[in-house]
Design a protein around this motif. Structure first.
Motif, PDB file in Angstrom:
ATOM      1  N   ALA A  67       5.261   8.523  -0.826  1.00 32.58           N
ATOM      2  CA  ALA A  67       4.710   7.163  -0.941  1.00 32.58           C
ATOM      3  C   ALA A  67       3.989   6.749   0.337  1.00 32.58           C
ATOM      4  O   ALA A  67       2.872   6.229   0.300  1.00 32.58           O
ATOM      5  CB  ALA A  67       5.826   6.176  -1.279  1.00 32.58           C
ATOM      6  N   ASP A  68       4.603   7.005   1.494  1.00 29.39           N
ATOM      7  CA  ASP A  68       4.003   6.590   2.772  1.00 29.39           C
ATOM      8  C   ASP A  68       2.704   7.325   3.068  1.00 29.39           C
ATOM      9  O   ASP A  68       1.859   6.847   3.818  1.00 29.39           O
ATOM     10  CB  ASP A  68       4.976   6.840   3.934  1.00 29.39           C
ATOM     11  N   TYR A  89       4.841  -1.495  -6.193  1.00 29.80           N
ATOM     12  CA  TYR A  89       5.113  -0.141  -6.687  1.00 29.80           C
ATOM     13  C   TYR A  89       4.189   0.865  -6.010  1.00 29.80           C
ATOM     14  O   TYR A  89       3.020   0.566  -5.731  1.00 29.80           O
ATOM     15  CB  TYR A  89       4.874  -0.049  -8.197  1.00 29.80           C
ATOM     16  N   SER A  90       4.705   2.074  -5.789  1.00 31.30           N
ATOM     17  CA  SER A  90       3.870   3.189  -5.342  1.00 31.30           C
ATOM     18  C   SER A  90       3.745   4.172  -6.483  1.00 31.30           C
ATOM     19  O   SER A  90       4.700   4.406  -7.222  1.00 31.30           O
ATOM     20  CB  SER A  90       4.514   3.899  -4.154  1.00 31.30           C
ATOM     21  N   GLN A 104       9.050  -0.215  -4.338  1.00 28.81           N
ATOM     22  CA  GLN A 104       9.244  -0.032  -2.900  1.00 28.81           C
ATOM     23  C   GLN A 104      10.590  -0.552  -2.397  1.00 28.81           C
ATOM     24  O   GLN A 104      11.164   0.016  -1.473  1.00 28.81           O
ATOM     25  CB  GLN A 104       8.074  -0.655  -2.128  1.00 28.81           C
ATOM     26  N   CYS A 112       2.868   8.094  -7.070  1.00 28.80           N
ATOM     27  CA  CYS A 112       2.752   9.356  -6.323  1.00 28.80           C
ATOM     28  C   CYS A 112       2.557  10.532  -7.271  1.00 28.80           C
ATOM     29  O   CYS A 112       2.964  10.482  -8.435  1.00 28.80           O
ATOM     30  CB  CYS A 112       4.015   9.630  -5.514  1.00 28.80           C
ATOM     31  N   ASN A 172       0.576   8.516   0.654  1.00 25.26           N
ATOM     32  CA  ASN A 172      -0.321   8.504  -0.515  1.00 25.26           C
ATOM     33  C   ASN A 172      -0.447   9.904  -1.138  1.00 25.26           C
ATOM     34  O   ASN A 172      -1.539  10.374  -1.434  1.00 25.26           O
ATOM     35  CB  ASN A 172      -1.711   7.961  -0.102  1.00 25.26           C
TER      36      ASN A 172
END
Ligand SMILES: *Cc1c(COP(=O)(O)O)cnc(C)c1O
Length: 362
Positions: free
Chosen positions: A231-232, A68-69, A211, A71, A234
């Motif tokens: 997400a990419d 998971y991200s 993801q 954000c 951060n």
């Protein structure tokens, strides 16, 4: 000593006093840098630590598995209403929505700009005063995702169980009850929440996204509106709402220090039980508007015998330092919002006030 009233506002809402005090200090000077948290670079080591600690604490509190991200972005939960279908509802495709109130209806309106919306369950027929059985909601074959609103801030209903959508991704607007009880976050492909109810100040929205779901997102949309960009990078593709993220981080630490989600849940249950007992015990003068079994622990609406009495109640409560009890403009009546940081002493004070008011005016 600062004077603090009991703040029942639905959002922005009560934050823990110790969080506010720490934020106040950091607003002048942070980490011995000779600058405040509002002035340092979002690319500095100091801010990066704030952000990464916050993400780690969110993951820990929710017990999120790998993949998971987390954000942080601007635009409020209302921007998420459009971002979700923009990213995940393909042209010619469809998505399922459960309609349980004004916020769900707004999410549906945005999704319709991008594809077909199947409203697979709704409580609109009874003015959103109940919830459909989540286990009985059908999933449309081929639906890109299922969208649900976990807590209906305006009507005061809350899901404590979620639909089993199998392989179809489950998306949830948790703006008004995120982190208020111990739920299984791994059931969700995407969770979004405006911070200003349970986890921080206005100006930042937390998005938790799996993801593998992200990998299916539409690529032909503006860069800033792609979850993948956030997400990419951060949450640092552009300048994020750094001060608001800092305060969310402080709230996460406060939650960890105070026993995490299980402790929040126990406290929230006790507060809600106390207030519902005051409403039910004060019947017929007071009347809850939500069906038993669907009642929210976060937002508790109730009515008095007349609008005149409601107006008087709200006015006199305010004079007694019980502030923010007016119901949403679309439904009227009274509403007490008692999120994580709202103290039980305030609920007791409201219950006592209600008893007195009914005695004098009943
Ligand atoms: C408050 C709220 C919203 C809207 O949030 P904004 O951040 O003001 O856009 C959306 N959904 C729910 C459930 C809410 O309570």
């Amino acid at each position: 000593m600062v004077k603090r009233v009991f703040n029942f506002n639905p959002g922005p809402a009560t934050l823990p006093l110790e969080v506010l005090e720490e934020a106040a200090k950091a607003t002048v000077e942070f980490n011995g840098l000779g600058m405040s948290i509002l002035e340092i670079s979002h690319r500095s080591k100091d801010f990066e630590k704030v952000l990464n600690d916050c993400v780690a604490d969110v993951k820990e509190l929710l017990g999120l598995p790998d993949g998971y991200s987390v954000c942080f972005m601007g635009g409020g939960a209302s921007t998420q209403f459009a971002m979700v279908p923009m990213n995940f509802l393909p042209a010619g495709g469809s998505a399922d929505y459960i309609n349980t109130g004004e916020w769900s209806s707004k999410a549906i309106k945005e999704a319709k700009l991008f594809g077909t919306v199947n409203v697979t369950a709704s409580s609109e027929d009874k003015k959103f005063s109940y919830l459909p059985d989540p286990k009985a909601v059908p999933v449309t074959p081929g639906a890109a995702y299922v969208h649900i609103t976990s807590n209906n801030t305006i009507y005061g209903t809350e899901f404590f169980a979620f639909p089993d959508t199998g392989a179809t991704p489950l998306v949830c607007d948790m703006s008004s009850d995120i982190m208020s009880w111990k739920f299984d976050a791994s059931k969700f492909a995407l969770i979004y929440a405006g911070a200003q109810k349970n986890i921080g100040p206005a100006g930042v929205t937390m998005v938790i996204v799996r993801q593998d779901f992200l990998a299916k997102a539409n690529d032909k949309i503006p860069t800033m509106l792609k979850y993948k960009t956030q997400a990419d990078n951060n949450s640092l593709y552009n300048t994020p709402p750094a001060g608001a993220i800092f305060i969310v981080g402080l709230v996460m630490k406060w939650m960890k220090k105070n026993g995490g989600l299980a402790a929040m849940e126990a406290k929230n249950k006790a507060k809600a039980d106390l207030l519902y007992a005051a409403i039910d015990g004060g019947a017929p003068f007071y009347r809850g508007t939500v069906e038993q079994g669907a009642r929210s622990r976060m937002n508790i609406p109730f009515r008095l015998p007349s609008e005149e009495l409601e107006e008087k109640f709200i006015k006199e409560a305010k004079a007694a330092d019980l502030v923010g009890l007016k119901g949403h403009r679309s439904v009227g009546g009274c509403r007490a919002s008692i999120y994580n940081a709202f103290p039980i002493e305030g609920v007791q004070a409201l219950a006592d006030f209600m008893k007195e008011f009914a005695k004098k005016n009943g």
